[in-house]
Design a protein around this motif. Structure first.
Motif, PDB file in Angstrom:
ATOM      1  N   GLU A  68       0.812  -1.223   0.000  1.00 35.96           N
ATOM      2  CA  GLU A  68       0.000   0.000   0.000  1.00 35.96           C
ATOM      3  C   GLU A  68       0.847   1.276   0.000  1.00 35.96           C
ATOM      4  O   GLU A  68       0.328   2.371  -0.196  1.00 35.96           O
ATOM      5  CB  GLU A  68      -0.989   0.018   1.172  1.00 35.96           C
ATOM      6  CG  GLU A  68      -0.378  -0.016   2.542  1.00 35.96           C
ATOM      7  CD  GLU A  68      -0.152  -1.417   3.091  1.00 35.96           C
ATOM      8  OE1 GLU A  68       0.244  -1.516   4.255  1.00 35.96           O
ATOM      9  OE2 GLU A  68      -0.346  -2.416   2.362  1.00 35.96           O
ATOM     10  N   ASP A  69       2.165   1.132   0.195  1.00 37.23           N
ATOM     11  CA  ASP A  69       3.047   2.294   0.130  1.00 37.23           C
ATOM     12  C   ASP A  69       3.531   2.586  -1.286  1.00 37.23           C
ATOM     13  O   ASP A  69       4.151   3.615  -1.536  1.00 37.23           O
ATOM     14  CB  ASP A  69       4.264   2.087   1.044  1.00 37.23           C
ATOM     15  CG  ASP A  69       3.873   2.057   2.511  1.00 37.23           C
ATOM     16  OD1 ASP A  69       2.872   2.715   2.875  1.00 37.23           O
ATOM     17  OD2 ASP A  69       4.553   1.372   3.289  1.00 37.23           O
ATOM     18  N   ILE A 100      -4.222  -2.442  -3.860  1.00 32.19           N
ATOM     19  CA  ILE A 100      -4.401  -1.115  -3.269  1.00 32.19           C
ATOM     20  C   ILE A 100      -5.690  -0.553  -3.851  1.00 32.19           C
ATOM     21  O   ILE A 100      -5.874  -0.539  -5.070  1.00 32.19           O
ATOM     22  CB  ILE A 100      -3.238  -0.159  -3.616  1.00 32.19           C
ATOM     23  CG1 ILE A 100      -1.874  -0.843  -3.453  1.00 32.19           C
ATOM     24  CG2 ILE A 100      -3.298   1.091  -2.760  1.00 32.19           C
ATOM     25  CD1 ILE A 100      -0.726  -0.059  -4.032  1.00 32.19           C
ATOM     26  N   ASN A 101      -6.592  -0.082  -2.994  1.00 30.64           N
ATOM     27  CA  ASN A 101      -7.919   0.376  -3.431  1.00 30.64           C
ATOM     28  C   ASN A 101      -8.218   1.750  -2.845  1.00 30.64           C
ATOM     29  O   ASN A 101      -7.961   1.990  -1.668  1.00 30.64           O
ATOM     30  CB  ASN A 101      -8.985  -0.624  -2.954  1.00 30.64           C
ATOM     31  CG  ASN A 101      -8.697  -2.033  -3.423  1.00 30.64           C
ATOM     32  OD1 ASN A 101      -8.944  -2.365  -4.568  1.00 30.64           O
ATOM     33  ND2 ASN A 101      -8.156  -2.865  -2.540  1.00 30.64           N
ATOM     34  N   LEU A 112      -8.138   1.440  -8.428  1.00 31.97           N
ATOM     35  CA  LEU A 112      -7.453   0.314  -7.788  1.00 31.97           C
ATOM     36  C   LEU A 112      -6.162   0.018  -8.525  1.00 31.97           C
ATOM     37  O   LEU A 112      -6.002   0.356  -9.704  1.00 31.97           O
ATOM     38  CB  LEU A 112      -8.342  -0.926  -7.696  1.00 31.97           C
ATOM     39  CG  LEU A 112      -8.756  -1.695  -8.946  1.00 31.97           C
ATOM     40  CD1 LEU A 112      -7.653  -2.609  -9.459  1.00 31.97           C
ATOM     41  CD2 LEU A 112      -9.980  -2.541  -8.620  1.00 31.97           C
ATOM     42  N   ALA A 113      -5.239  -0.599  -7.802  1.00 29.30           N
ATOM     43  CA  ALA A 113      -3.961  -1.003  -8.391  1.00 29.30           C
ATOM     44  C   ALA A 113      -3.670  -2.440  -7.992  1.00 29.30           C
ATOM     45  O   ALA A 113      -3.916  -2.844  -6.860  1.00 29.30           O
ATOM     46  CB  ALA A 113      -2.837  -0.090  -7.924  1.00 29.30           C
ATOM     47  N   ARG A 190       3.692   5.260 -13.263  1.00 26.95           N
ATOM     48  CA  ARG A 190       5.087   5.702 -13.117  1.00 26.95           C
ATOM     49  C   ARG A 190       5.456   5.894 -11.646  1.00 26.95           C
ATOM     50  O   ARG A 190       6.581   5.613 -11.223  1.00 26.95           O
ATOM     51  CB  ARG A 190       5.330   6.998 -13.888  1.00 26.95           C
ATOM     52  CG  ARG A 190       5.375   6.837 -15.370  1.00 26.95           C
ATOM     53  CD  ARG A 190       5.867   8.108 -16.075  1.00 26.95           C
ATOM     54  NE  ARG A 190       5.534   8.106 -17.493  1.00 26.95           N
ATOM     55  CZ  ARG A 190       6.139   7.363 -18.403  1.00 26.95           C
ATOM     56  NH1 ARG A 190       7.109   6.548 -18.044  1.00 26.95           N
ATOM     57  NH2 ARG A 190       5.762   7.432 -19.665  1.00 26.95           N
ATOM     58  N   ILE A 191       4.515   6.377 -10.850  1.00 24.66           N
ATOM     59  CA  ILE A 191       4.769   6.541  -9.410  1.00 24.66           C
ATOM     60  C   ILE A 191       5.046   5.183  -8.774  1.00 24.66           C
ATOM     61  O   ILE A 191       5.988   5.012  -8.000  1.00 24.66           O
ATOM     62  CB  ILE A 191       3.587   7.252  -8.721  1.00 24.66           C
ATOM     63  CG1 ILE A 191       3.515   8.706  -9.182  1.00 24.66           C
ATOM     64  CG2 ILE A 191       3.714   7.161  -7.196  1.00 24.66           C
ATOM     65  CD1 ILE A 191       2.236   9.433  -8.767  1.00 24.66           C
ATOM     66  N   ILE A 192       4.221   4.191  -9.115  1.00 25.10           N
ATOM     67  CA  ILE A 192       4.440   2.839  -8.582  1.00 25.10           C
ATOM     68  C   ILE A 192       5.807   2.320  -9.020  1.00 25.10           C
ATOM     69  O   ILE A 192       6.562   1.794  -8.214  1.00 25.10           O
ATOM     70  CB  ILE A 192       3.317   1.890  -9.036  1.00 25.10           C
ATOM     71  CG1 ILE A 192       1.983   2.302  -8.416  1.00 25.10           C
ATOM     72  CG2 ILE A 192       3.658   0.447  -8.657  1.00 25.10           C
ATOM     73  CD1 ILE A 192       0.774   1.557  -8.957  1.00 25.10           C
TER      74      ILE A 192
END
Length: 196
Positions: A68-69, A100-101, A112-113, A190-192
């Motif tokens: 989740e971070d 992650i929601n 969601l991811a 891109r952040i992930i």
């Protein structure tokens, strides 16, 4: 808890120290024995301090981000421009089927991811209608999706050893269009990628 490597180091250091002191004590006077005892105690303390420092370094380097971070509320709010976003626990019955929601302040699902091993990317590739068109310069390989509908509301990305999907929910107030554009989904992906 000590790792096996450090446990062996302590054991070897202790045995070596014991043998060293035993050999010295066999031919020493009482005054010499006291000096050796003090030096031996100091050497043991130094060895323990080195081991403790190595343990701290090992703990710091082995810490990994929790899933989740990889994408947090502040990221989603910044990219979407919407405030009051909340993290939602996994619950497929309400649509929160990702790793992650995120939901709007009223609980409406928003984004969601999924972050899973890269073998999942091959399953997506083989699935009919998952991919729409390639996205360049994103991970090892990436696609917009799905390919079966008017709107593309998912970004699928392979970045070995991970498979990532970032998916928007739909805004009923805008004729069911996705909350996020493909460009915004790419930005979130891109952040992930920057954190894995």
């Amino acid at each position: 808890m000590l790792s096996q490597k450090f446990f062996k180091l302590i054991t070897i250091s202790t045995i070596t120290l014991f043998l060293f002191i035993s050999v010295l004590f066999s031919g020493c006077t009482a005054q010499d024995k006291e000096k050796v005892n003090i030096e031996g105690a100091l050497e043991e303390i130094e060895t323990e301090e080195i081991i403790e420092e190595e343990e701290v370094i090992e703990e710091e380097t082995s810490e990994e981000l929790a899933v989740e971070d990889y994408l947090i509320v502040a990221d989603v709010e910044k990219v979407s421009g919407v405030k009051g976003i909340q993290l939602v626990d996994y619950d497929p019955s309400i649509g929160a089927g990702g790793d992650i929601n995120f939901a709007l302040s009223d609980g409406t699902m928003f984004l969601l991811a999924v972050i899973q091993p890269d073998s999942l990317f091959e399953e997506w590739r083989e699935g009919e209608g998952f991919f729409h068109e390639p996205i360049t310069n994103l991970g090892d390989e990436a696609y917009s999706g799905p390919g079966l509908f008017e709107y593309q509301y998912i970004v699928y990305c392979l970045k070995r050893p991970y498979a990532i999907a970032v998916s928007s929910f739909f805004d009923i107030s805008r004729n069911g269009e996705p909350y996020f554009t493909q460009e915004q989904l790419i930005e979130l992906t891109r952040i992930i990628l920057s954190r894995i």
